[in-house]
Enzyme design. Structure first.
Site, PDB file in Angstrom:
ATOM      1  N   SER A 156       0.822  -1.207   0.000  1.00 28.76           N
ATOM      2  CA  SER A 156       0.000   0.000   0.000  1.00 28.76           C
ATOM      3  C   SER A 156       0.862   1.267   0.000  1.00 28.76           C
ATOM      4  O   SER A 156       1.649   1.488  -0.908  1.00 28.76           O
ATOM      5  CB  SER A 156      -0.951  -0.039   1.198  1.00 28.76           C
ATOM      6  OG  SER A 156      -1.908   0.981   1.145  1.00 28.76           O
ATOM      7  N   ASP A 196      -2.323   6.146  -3.399  1.00 31.13           N
ATOM      8  CA  ASP A 196      -1.175   5.484  -2.780  1.00 31.13           C
ATOM      9  C   ASP A 196      -0.725   4.355  -3.689  1.00 31.13           C
ATOM     10  O   ASP A 196      -1.217   4.208  -4.808  1.00 31.13           O
ATOM     11  CB  ASP A 196      -1.510   4.998  -1.367  1.00 31.13           C
ATOM     12  CG  ASP A 196      -2.627   3.970  -1.349  1.00 31.13           C
ATOM     13  OD1 ASP A 196      -3.383   3.894  -2.335  1.00 31.13           O
ATOM     14  OD2 ASP A 196      -2.760   3.243  -0.345  1.00 31.13           O
ATOM     15  N   ASP A 240      -1.097   1.142  -3.981  1.00 30.69           N
ATOM     16  CA  ASP A 240      -2.020   0.171  -4.553  1.00 30.69           C
ATOM     17  C   ASP A 240      -3.367   0.785  -4.910  1.00 30.69           C
ATOM     18  O   ASP A 240      -4.294   0.079  -5.287  1.00 30.69           O
ATOM     19  CB  ASP A 240      -2.219  -1.022  -3.612  1.00 30.69           C
ATOM     20  CG  ASP A 240      -2.934  -0.659  -2.323  1.00 30.69           C
ATOM     21  OD1 ASP A 240      -2.910   0.520  -1.925  1.00 30.69           O
ATOM     22  OD2 ASP A 240      -3.518  -1.569  -1.700  1.00 30.69           O
ATOM     23  N   ASP A 295      -5.873   2.107  -3.304  1.00 34.62           N
ATOM     24  CA  ASP A 295      -7.131   1.875  -2.598  1.00 34.62           C
ATOM     25  C   ASP A 295      -7.523   3.088  -1.762  1.00 34.62           C
ATOM     26  O   ASP A 295      -8.531   3.053  -1.053  1.00 34.62           O
ATOM     27  CB  ASP A 295      -7.076   0.612  -1.740  1.00 34.62           C
ATOM     28  CG  ASP A 295      -6.056   0.666  -0.616  1.00 34.62           C
ATOM     29  OD1 ASP A 295      -5.274   1.648  -0.555  1.00 34.62           O
ATOM     30  OD2 ASP A 295      -6.033  -0.269   0.202  1.00 34.62           O
TER      31      ASP A 295
END
Length: 447
Positions: A104, A241, A243, A245
């Site tokens: 992340s 960010d 990833d 999400d």
């Protein structure tokens, strides 16, 4: 063995804490546990595996795929796809499970593994605990035609982008936006989705090389986005960010619009459209008191959960609510996603701007943030955060002093070795003073 799963999957320094051996063993255990939990269908089980661009994701992907295939699972490799894209494609491809390899917002040397159940949902605590218990247990290995097969999916990114475009359902013509892709998993998806909807897009930090993910950019480093929005005279900027999400925003003047403000804007828009089920929004205990007050003033109930978007989603599913999120920028719109989706969040904000004819600055004024200070205290025994009597007495005293005018929250990080001290107060000076005092107490008592 200590607990392996944290707030959001298994995470640590790649090739030191999170090794290829651990990734393989976790994947085998996950295949066994999810199978026994009834997630798998009667036929040979299938899984989708995705990753963000960081270099260590390459060998960890190989280990995860090997573990799953050795347990008799057919695997579809998606390549570099955002976490919400992996969740969507787990459901869209009718896979029995999904795996996302990402740390992340963490720095490049870290990595992580998140498991998803059928339908693209993150695992509940009991399933994660069961996977830990089954690690490295003896098992009957399939042979011959019973072993899993591997294949590469070449439709993942395109299918996910079409889903995002269809979810918005309105054009963004006339808007100029800057997208900070954090050299992460949204480097293709974000610009493509906005462009298809008619926006003028300036993409920055969209050239991942495996080493530059989150490096001074993205949702944890907004200075570059603020500068770019002003320089390009854009209507807004959105930062993802690693990833993708989560999403944070910047208005046309360069002011940051955080996750609480984003959630407030979307909640009020949904309420006005008559789609906010039970006039309720789900947030976490980290949400600013100003957000709660603004929602109450609008007649919207706020249900608060522990920190972590999976806990937000659990509460949403239990109450059949459609909107929830975190101050950090995880926003879940359950009619379109099973997890926080940064690109969908950015598109939804842009659509609200386009549909209302109002600037992001004007929309963000729906709430007034109470001054808030967050201090991270590393290298302490975070397990005693809620039990140390001296620390708890100091927290109680500070809470008493702020009663009715602010609040105090101490929590151990689920992804890093640190304790987070959060204080809200009528003034920034008071919030800072209380936060620093409690941080010193944490260092003395837990150090």
């Amino acid at each position: 063995m200590g607990r392996i799963f944290g707030t959001d999957g298994v995470r640590g320094l790649a090739n030191r804490d999170l090794t290829a051996e651990l990734a393989l063993d976790l994947s085998v255990a996950a295949a066994h546990v999810l199978g026994e939990a009834g997630v798998f269908a009667d036929q040979r089980p299938t899984a989708v595996v995705a990753r963000d661009p960081r270099a260590s994701g390459e060998f960890l992907e190989a280990a995860v795929v090997a573990g799953l295939a050795s347990a008799g699972v057919d695997v579809h490799r998606l390549g570099v796809v955002p976490t919400p894209g992996a969740a969507f494609l787990t459901a869209e491809l009718a896979a029995d499970m999904g795996v996302m390899i990402s740390a992340s917002h963490n720095a490049m040397p870290d990595n992580g593994i998140k498991f998803l159940s059928r339908g693209g949902f993150k695992l509940a605590d009991d399933l994660e605990q069961a996977i830990e218990r089954r690690l490295r247990e003896p098992w009957d290995r399939p042979t011959g035609a019973a072993v899993g097969r591997l294949g590469d999916s070449h439709v993942g990114v395109g299918t996910y982008v079409r889903h995002l475009v269809d979810a918005i359902g309105t054009g963004l013509e006339g808007l100029t936006v800057v997208l900070d892709c954090a050299h992460g998993a949204a480097f293709e998806v974000g610009p493509e989705a906005f462009t298809r909807l008619g926006a003028e897009v300036v993409a920055i930090n969209a050239e991942p090389d495996g080493l530059n993910i989150n490096d001074g950019c993205g949702s944890t480093h907004l200075q570059g986005l603020q500068k770019a929005v002003v320089e390009h005279q854009a209507d807004a900027g959105f930062a993802f960010d690693g990833d993708a999400d989560r999403c944070l925003a910047v208005d046309a003047t360069g002011e940051v619009v955080d996750g609480d403000q984003i959630l407030a804007i979307l909640a009020l828009a949904s309420q006005a459209a008559g789609t906010l089920r039970a006039d309720t929004v789900v947030a976490t205990v980290m949400s600013n008191l100003g957000f709660v007050q603004a929602m109450e003033a609008a007649g919207i109930t706020v249900v608060q959960t522990a920190v972590g978007d999976r806990y937000v989603l659990e509460a949403m599913r239990a109450g059949e609510f459609v909107l929830g999120g975190e101050q950090s920028g995880h926003v879940i719109m359950s009619e379109h996603a099973t997890t926080g989706d940064g690109v969908l969040t950015a598109l939804s904000l842009a659509a609200r701007m386009a549909g209302s004819g109002r600037s992001l600055a004007e929309l963000s004024r729906v709430m007034t943030r109470l001054p808030q200070v967050l201090v991270n205290v590393p290298d302490v025994d975070k397990s005693r955060t809620e039990t140390d009597p001296v620390l708890q007495a100091e927290v109680a005293a500070a809470t008493g002093r702020l009663a009715g005018h602010g609040r105090v929250l101490l929590r151990q990080s689920g992804t890093e070795n640190l304790v987070r001290v959060m204080v809200e107060a009528p003034t920034m000076a008071q919030a800072g003073e209380v936060a620093e005092h409690l941080a010193d107490v944490v260092r003395r008592t837990l150090g």
